[in-house]
Design a protein around this motif. Structure first.
Motif, PDB file in Angstrom:
ATOM      1  N   CYS A 157       0.808  -1.226   0.041  1.00  0.00           N
ATOM      2  CA  CYS A 157       0.008   0.006   0.211  1.00  0.00           C
ATOM      3  C   CYS A 157       0.938   1.209  -0.041  1.00  0.00           C
ATOM      4  CB  CYS A 157      -0.825   0.171   1.168  1.00  0.00           C
ATOM      5  SG  CYS A 157      -1.848   1.652   1.516  1.00  0.00           S
ATOM      6  N   LEU A 159       0.955   5.162   0.799  1.00  0.00           N
ATOM      7  CA  LEU A 159       0.162   6.239   1.296  1.00  0.00           C
ATOM      8  C   LEU A 159       0.694   7.343   1.130  1.00  0.00           C
ATOM      9  CD1 LEU A 159      -2.033   7.206   3.515  1.00  0.00           C
ATOM     10  CD2 LEU A 159      -0.228   6.340   5.411  1.00  0.00           C
ATOM     11  N   ASN A 166      -4.442   9.812   0.824  1.00  0.00           N
ATOM     12  CA  ASN A 166      -4.495   8.824  -0.193  1.00  0.00           C
ATOM     13  C   ASN A 166      -3.989   7.609  -0.339  1.00  0.00           C
ATOM     14  OD1 ASN A 166      -2.967   9.267  -2.594  1.00  0.00           O
ATOM     15  ND2 ASN A 166      -3.671  11.444  -2.177  1.00  0.00           N
ATOM     16  N   VAL A 167      -4.459   6.351  -0.560  1.00  0.00           N
ATOM     17  CA  VAL A 167      -3.880   5.091  -0.571  1.00  0.00           C
ATOM     18  C   VAL A 167      -4.056   4.651  -1.916  1.00  0.00           C
ATOM     19  CG1 VAL A 167      -4.019   4.527   1.723  1.00  0.00           C
ATOM     20  CG2 VAL A 167      -5.718   3.971   0.256  1.00  0.00           C
ATOM     21  N   ASP A 183      -9.082   8.433  -1.653  1.00  0.00           N
ATOM     22  CA  ASP A 183      -8.646   9.217  -0.398  1.00  0.00           C
ATOM     23  C   ASP A 183      -9.265   8.750   0.736  1.00  0.00           C
ATOM     24  OD1 ASP A 183      -7.449  11.194  -2.452  1.00  0.00           O
ATOM     25  OD2 ASP A 183      -9.211  12.620  -2.245  1.00  0.00           O
ATOM     26  N   THR A 184      -8.344   8.803   1.651  1.00  0.00           N
ATOM     27  CA  THR A 184      -8.583   8.280   3.049  1.00  0.00           C
ATOM     28  C   THR A 184      -9.041   9.267   4.093  1.00  0.00           C
ATOM     29  OG1 THR A 184      -6.256   8.954   3.909  1.00  0.00           O
ATOM     30  CG2 THR A 184      -6.538   6.576   3.126  1.00  0.00           C
ATOM     31  N   PHE A 229     -16.118   7.082   5.667  1.00  0.00           N
ATOM     32  CA  PHE A 229     -15.143   6.193   5.748  1.00  0.00           C
ATOM     33  C   PHE A 229     -15.861   4.642   5.878  1.00  0.00           C
ATOM     34  CE2 PHE A 229     -14.200   9.829   8.304  1.00  0.00           C
ATOM     35  CZ  PHE A 229     -12.911  10.114   7.751  1.00  0.00           C
ATOM     36  N   SER A 268      -8.164   7.979  10.175  1.00  0.00           N
ATOM     37  CA  SER A 268      -8.855   7.824   9.120  1.00  0.00           C
ATOM     38  C   SER A 268      -8.038   7.026   8.047  1.00  0.00           C
ATOM     39  CB  SER A 268      -9.036   9.254   8.355  1.00  0.00           C
ATOM     40  OG  SER A 268      -7.693   9.815   8.025  1.00  0.00           O
ATOM     41  N   VAL A 269      -6.531   7.056   8.057  1.00  0.00           N
ATOM     42  CA  VAL A 269      -5.703   6.169   7.227  1.00  0.00           C
ATOM     43  C   VAL A 269      -6.305   4.719   7.768  1.00  0.00           C
ATOM     44  CG1 VAL A 269      -3.468   5.316   6.944  1.00  0.00           C
ATOM     45  CG2 VAL A 269      -3.700   7.733   6.836  1.00  0.00           C
ATOM     46  N   GLY A 272      -9.156   3.390   6.321  1.00  0.00           N
ATOM     47  CA  GLY A 272      -8.899   3.211   4.700  1.00  0.00           C
ATOM     48  C   GLY A 272      -8.315   1.906   4.478  1.00  0.00           C
ATOM     49  N   LEU A 273      -7.405   1.590   5.277  1.00  0.00           N
ATOM     50  CA  LEU A 273      -6.661   0.428   5.029  1.00  0.00           C
ATOM     51  C   LEU A 273      -7.627  -0.833   5.249  1.00  0.00           C
ATOM     52  CD1 LEU A 273      -3.194   1.240   6.878  1.00  0.00           C
ATOM     53  CD2 LEU A 273      -3.626   1.150   4.477  1.00  0.00           C
ATOM     54  N   SER A 303      -3.214   0.678  13.013  1.00  0.00           N
ATOM     55  CA  SER A 303      -3.410  -0.110  11.893  1.00  0.00           C
ATOM     56  C   SER A 303      -2.717  -1.284  11.850  1.00  0.00           C
ATOM     57  CB  SER A 303      -2.902   0.435  10.427  1.00  0.00           C
ATOM     58  OG  SER A 303      -1.592   0.700  10.293  1.00  0.00           O
TER      59      SER A 303
END
Length: 360
Positions: A157, A159, A166-167, A183-184, A229, A268-269, A272-273, A303
């Protein structure tokens, strides 16, 4: 030029409003054959204020001063290089609402081509949006090229921590059609804005302020309750999509406010992951936020992923996005797609971008 390896110069000025990154690469639009020199031209505070004054604005009158800032800064940074074969010019994003008005990057690529004397590829996002895509993120195709060039064999991934995070999910053994990106959430923008207002500094260097503060958990809970999310990819955000965060931390001490916004970016990341199509071997950090040690620690904590800067793959994390637009410029010249259903939601792979020659 078509099909030949070219020296392409990419220019990127992101939503953090820090300045213009410019990076030269040699590429045929598929492989990264060589990385050349790179440079950075910061915006002055007066220039940043001119750009901040028009954030959220769509094309129309009243943008002249900001347009002059963008034109001057890019002409100056391009002049530092021997004339490249082509320039990839992103422009300065002022507004992004792909499901409504569209997307607006300030900057005239045709005028820039005349000023610098070489072809300029620009307006990368509009075609994607017109065909039903989010118009962002666009760097994923370059992340795929980086993974290929670095010899990765397992899914990873990428990032990017700019104004917005964004990822990109990359399976090195699959083609670019398998890319997934989105976008995360907020990344550096709310942190930088608060630090500038409270302290006069441009950003929280190294995450020192955040390290000294306490996180207000109710703010994180409110953020993560947003339906964004849970939305599947692809999806994209405007710089100020979560502008309520500033008010939510307004009564906190500065260190606590910065810690809360930093944790919000990391949370938020992590959210997203969790939406990626599969497990990843590592999270590869790009962009200015990779230098924020506290942000990196929060991401690892939230994460449970191994996180490493893109420098471990032999690339400059400050210049990945600039290199990406150099790479995409050559893809546009060669008629190759720059975005895909899995990266922007566009209905079919599409090559966005307008090419302007110096002679018009």
């Amino acid at each position: 030029m078509k099909g030949k390896p070219l020296w392409a110069l990419g220019c990127m000025s992101g939503t953090s409003l820090d300045g213009v990154d410019a990076a030269l690469i040699r590429t045929d639009g598929i492989r990264v054959l060589e990385q050349g020199p790179a440079t950075y031209r910061p915006y002055t505070e007066t220039e940043r204020e001119a750009l901040r004054a028009v954030l959220g604005r769509w094309p129309g009158p009243g943008l002249e001063a900001a347009a002059e800032v963008v034109a001057r800064a890019h002409a100056e940074v391009i002049a530092r290089f021997d004339t490249p074969d082509v320039v990839g010019f992103h422009g300065q994003t002022l507004a992004h609402a792909p499901r409504a008005e569209g997307t607006h990057q300030l900057g005239d690529g045709a005028a820039l081509a005349r000023a610098v004397g070489c072809p300029v590829v620009w307006d990368f996002r509009s075609v994607d949006v017109s065909l039903g895509g989010e118009g962002a993120p666009l760097a994923p195709i370059y992340h795929w090229a980086v993974a290929q060039g670095a010899g990765l064999t397992r899914p990873a991934c990428f990032l990017n921590l700019g104004g917005v995070g964004n990822v990109t999910y990359v399976d090195p053994e699959a083609g670019p059609e398998a890319l997934v990106a989105f976008d995360t959430g907020p990344a550096n923008a709310p942190i930088d804005d608060l630090v500038r207002i409270r302290t006069g500094a441009r950003f929280d260097e190294g995450g020192a302020l955040a390290q000294a503060g306490q996180v207000a958990q109710p703010v994180l809970d409110r953020l993560l309750s947003d339906p964004y999310f849970l939305r599947p990819a692809p999806k994209s955000l405007d710089r100020d999509a979560f502008d309520w965060l500033a008010g939510a931390v307004a009564d906190l001490e500065t260190a606590d406010a910065v810690a809360t916004l930093t944790a919000a970016s990391a949370a938020s990341v992590a959210a997203g992951l969790a939406l990626l199509p599969g497990a990843v071997d590592q999270v590869i950090l790009c962009g200015g936020g990779r230098k924020n040690t506290t942000l990196k620690q929060f991401i690892e904590r939230f994460s449970s992923c191994r996180v490493a800067p893109v420098e471990t793959l032999g690339f400059d994390g400050d210049m990945i996005e600039a290199q990406a637009f150099a790479y995409m410029a050559v893809r546009v010249l060669n008629g190759l797609p720059t975005s895909f259903p899995g990266t922007t939601g566009v209905s079919t792979p599409v090559g966005g971008g307008v090419t302007s020659a110096p002679g018009g």
